[in-house]
Design an enzyme around this catalytic site. Structure first.
Site, PDB file in Angstrom:
ATOM      1  N   PHE A  91       0.805  -1.204  -0.062  1.00  0.00           N
ATOM      2  CA  PHE A  91      -0.007   0.106   0.042  1.00  0.00           C
ATOM      3  C   PHE A  91       0.951   1.358  -0.153  1.00  0.00           C
ATOM      4  O   PHE A  91       1.057   2.034   0.874  1.00  0.00           O
ATOM      5  CB  PHE A  91      -0.905   0.017   1.398  1.00  0.00           C
ATOM      6  CG  PHE A  91      -1.797  -1.221   1.319  1.00  0.00           C
ATOM      7  CD1 PHE A  91      -2.780  -1.346   0.492  1.00  0.00           C
ATOM      8  CD2 PHE A  91      -1.306  -2.214   2.137  1.00  0.00           C
ATOM      9  CE1 PHE A  91      -3.605  -2.631   0.624  1.00  0.00           C
ATOM     10  CE2 PHE A  91      -2.344  -3.535   2.230  1.00  0.00           C
ATOM     11  CZ  PHE A  91      -3.475  -3.384   1.459  1.00  0.00           C
ATOM     12  N   LEU A  92       1.455   1.513  -0.977  1.00  0.00           N
ATOM     13  CA  LEU A  92       2.635   2.707  -1.093  1.00  0.00           C
ATOM     14  C   LEU A  92       2.057   3.591  -2.189  1.00  0.00           C
ATOM     15  O   LEU A  92       1.550   3.423  -3.286  1.00  0.00           O
ATOM     16  CB  LEU A  92       3.895   1.769  -1.684  1.00  0.00           C
ATOM     17  CG  LEU A  92       4.468   0.787  -1.046  1.00  0.00           C
ATOM     18  CD1 LEU A  92       5.733   0.163  -1.811  1.00  0.00           C
ATOM     19  CD2 LEU A  92       4.585   1.098   0.346  1.00  0.00           C
ATOM     20  N   GLU A  94       2.156   6.962  -4.304  1.00  0.00           N
ATOM     21  CA  GLU A  94       3.087   7.712  -5.383  1.00  0.00           C
ATOM     22  C   GLU A  94       3.842   8.797  -4.596  1.00  0.00           C
ATOM     23  O   GLU A  94       3.450   9.661  -4.078  1.00  0.00           O
ATOM     24  CB  GLU A  94       2.146   8.346  -6.380  1.00  0.00           C
ATOM     25  CG  GLU A  94       3.159   9.083  -7.662  1.00  0.00           C
ATOM     26  CD  GLU A  94       4.173   7.865  -8.171  1.00  0.00           C
ATOM     27  OE1 GLU A  94       5.221   8.368  -8.784  1.00  0.00           O
ATOM     28  OE2 GLU A  94       3.555   6.927  -8.334  1.00  0.00           O
ATOM     29  N   LYS A 146      -6.538  -5.421  -1.452  1.00  0.00           N
ATOM     30  CA  LYS A 146      -5.892  -4.496  -2.436  1.00  0.00           C
ATOM     31  C   LYS A 146      -6.893  -3.997  -3.446  1.00  0.00           C
ATOM     32  O   LYS A 146      -6.922  -2.596  -3.579  1.00  0.00           O
ATOM     33  CB  LYS A 146      -4.875  -5.116  -3.051  1.00  0.00           C
ATOM     34  CG  LYS A 146      -4.035  -4.499  -4.150  1.00  0.00           C
ATOM     35  CD  LYS A 146      -3.059  -3.191  -3.343  1.00  0.00           C
ATOM     36  CE  LYS A 146      -2.190  -2.865  -4.349  1.00  0.00           C
ATOM     37  NZ  LYS A 146      -1.465  -1.749  -4.143  1.00  0.00           N
ATOM     38  N   SER A 195      -8.993  17.133  -9.295  1.00  0.00           N
ATOM     39  CA  SER A 195      -7.900  17.094  -9.950  1.00  0.00           C
ATOM     40  C   SER A 195      -8.390  16.719 -11.546  1.00  0.00           C
ATOM     41  O   SER A 195      -9.612  17.114 -11.851  1.00  0.00           O
ATOM     42  CB  SER A 195      -7.041  15.680  -9.611  1.00  0.00           C
ATOM     43  OG  SER A 195      -7.673  14.601  -9.683  1.00  0.00           O
ATOM     44  N   TYR A 201       0.066   4.003 -11.194  1.00  0.00           N
ATOM     45  CA  TYR A 201       0.259   2.636 -11.509  1.00  0.00           C
ATOM     46  C   TYR A 201      -0.994   1.762 -11.104  1.00  0.00           C
ATOM     47  O   TYR A 201      -1.371   0.847 -11.801  1.00  0.00           O
ATOM     48  CB  TYR A 201       1.392   2.005 -10.751  1.00  0.00           C
ATOM     49  CG  TYR A 201       2.711   2.509 -10.956  1.00  0.00           C
ATOM     50  CD1 TYR A 201       3.017   2.514 -12.381  1.00  0.00           C
ATOM     51  CD2 TYR A 201       3.751   2.813 -10.123  1.00  0.00           C
ATOM     52  CE1 TYR A 201       4.354   3.213 -12.775  1.00  0.00           C
ATOM     53  CE2 TYR A 201       4.862   3.106 -10.451  1.00  0.00           C
ATOM     54  CZ  TYR A 201       5.267   3.244 -11.788  1.00  0.00           C
ATOM     55  OH  TYR A 201       6.574   3.962 -12.213  1.00  0.00           O
ATOM     56  N   CYS A 202      -1.760   2.278  -9.955  1.00  0.00           N
ATOM     57  CA  CYS A 202      -2.476   1.294  -9.167  1.00  0.00           C
ATOM     58  C   CYS A 202      -3.950   1.465  -9.576  1.00  0.00           C
ATOM     59  O   CYS A 202      -4.852   0.647  -9.822  1.00  0.00           O
ATOM     60  CB  CYS A 202      -2.216   1.117  -7.759  1.00  0.00           C
ATOM     61  SG  CYS A 202      -0.615   0.326  -7.349  1.00  0.00           S
ATOM     62  N   LYS A 256       2.002  13.599  -9.518  1.00  0.00           N
ATOM     63  CA  LYS A 256       1.611  14.281  -8.326  1.00  0.00           C
ATOM     64  C   LYS A 256       3.014  15.371  -8.046  1.00  0.00           C
ATOM     65  O   LYS A 256       4.075  15.027  -8.551  1.00  0.00           O
ATOM     66  CB  LYS A 256       1.637  13.311  -6.900  1.00  0.00           C
ATOM     67  CG  LYS A 256       0.456  12.355  -6.976  1.00  0.00           C
ATOM     68  CD  LYS A 256       0.687  11.649  -5.565  1.00  0.00           C
ATOM     69  CE  LYS A 256      -0.868  10.817  -5.741  1.00  0.00           C
ATOM     70  NZ  LYS A 256      -0.848   9.998  -4.603  1.00  0.00           N
TER      71      LYS A 256
END
Length: 337
Positions: A91-92, A94, A146, A195, A201-202, A256
């Protein structure tokens, strides 16, 4: 026992050629620790949905598998006749991967066993945070955690983006509405900055993967989240075109602030829609070495870029834009993610 031997000509840490049938940019990684190579050629295209690449770490061979739907781990186990696959999602965020490794929000391990506890303890040993919440469950449930977690984050992004779209079209003050809404402690003031859409990526791949998993399950919300992100990018492009620009300047491709990653960034979806309208586009991206990106000229000097652009669109506002603020179109309210 049962692990493949290291090839004689292979250096530790050197990957084998990728077996992915898609483009390299479509690969997304999740480590399944300790899985042998198996017979790659025995898989059908349907079974090959995940990209495979093998690395040697301290003499032990691990296989990294990409983009697997929930329950595919068990299919892989049955296919190769092995039982030493353990799924543990990361759970990283960006731009904050190191911090999130040292101070994890939680540890999820897809197995209930002594070796699962040992594995979780290794992750805890590498963290600076004490008393990390740890959950043990079956691997399919761990995979679902996830996907559902990232889909919820995408939902929250989409919610505030649609709030902003409504306010922009109706001529209302987005910031006043958001701050009034977020005073409710059940909603909170986090993750609420409009935004151009979610990306990276996820979130795009995980929302679509979860939607595919709902194929035979009644749902409306998951599909709406995926569609909402596409609608948002179209809305941004439409609002830019209302300004009748001859040249549109894209300020940064990165997802970001404080990040150099722009793979699958939402602004690329806006670029695609602007190109469909035959709009001339230039890009300011100092981290990019190429002279062009997606057929658009890249200008690395900000002053030159700002002079050429009639409208500058920025997913995130930075101080550098202040001197040309009359040209800038952004929906960023808080100068943060």
């Amino acid at each position: 026992a049962g692990l493949p031997k290291q090839p004689a000509n292979a250096e530790p840490g050197t990957p084998e050629p990728c077996g992915c049938q898609g483009e390299p940019r479509d690969c997304h990684g999740t480590i399944y620790a300790g899985q042998p190579l198996g017979n790659r050629d025995a898989r059908s295209p349907k079974e090959s949905a995940g990209c495979r690449r093998t690395y040697s770490l301290r003499g032990i061979w691990y296989q990294i598998m990409w983009n697997l739907p929930t329950a595919n781990q068990w299919k892989s186990s049955a296919l190769y006749g092995i039982s030493n696959i353990m799924f543990s999602p990361e759970f990283l965020r960006e731009g904050k991967a190191l911090y999130d490794n040292l101070y994890p929000s939680r540890i999820i391990v897809g197995e209930k066993s002594e070796r699962a506890i040992e594995f979780a303890n290794l992750l805890k040993d590498g963290a600076l945070k004490e008393n990390v919440e740890t959950k043990y469950m079956n691997s399919t449930e761990a995979e679902a955690v996830k996907l559902f977690a990232n889909t919820y984050l995408a939902l929250r992004v989409s919610y505030f983006n649609e709030l902003d779209t409504y306010a922009e079209i109706k001529g209302l003050n987005t910031k006043d509405i958001i701050e009034g809404v977020c005073l409710d402690p059940r909603i909170g003031t986090h993750y609420n900055n409009p935004s151009f859409g979610y990306g990276g990526y996820c979130l795009p791949k995980d929302t679509k993967q979860l939607l595919a998993n709902f194929d035979d399950v009644p749902q409306n919300l998951i599909r709406a989240i995926v569609r909402s992100n596409e609608t948002r990018k179209k809305h941004i492009a439409d609002m830019v075109m209302k300004k009748s620009p001859k040249v549109v300047g894209i300020y940064r491709l990165t997802m970001k602030a404080d990040s150099d990653n722009f793979r699958f960034s939402a602004i690329q979806g806006v670029i695609s829609r602007l190109k469909e309208k035959n709009t001339k586009i230039i890009i300011y991206e100092p981290t990019l070495k190429d002279e062009e990106f997606d057929g658009c000229k890249v200008i690395k000097e900000f002053k030159k870029f700002a002079e050429k652009a009639d409208v500058i669109i920025a997913n995130r506002y930075e101080d550098q834009l202040f001197e040309v603020r009359e040209k800038v179109y952004t929906r960023d309210l808080y100068s943060r993610d």
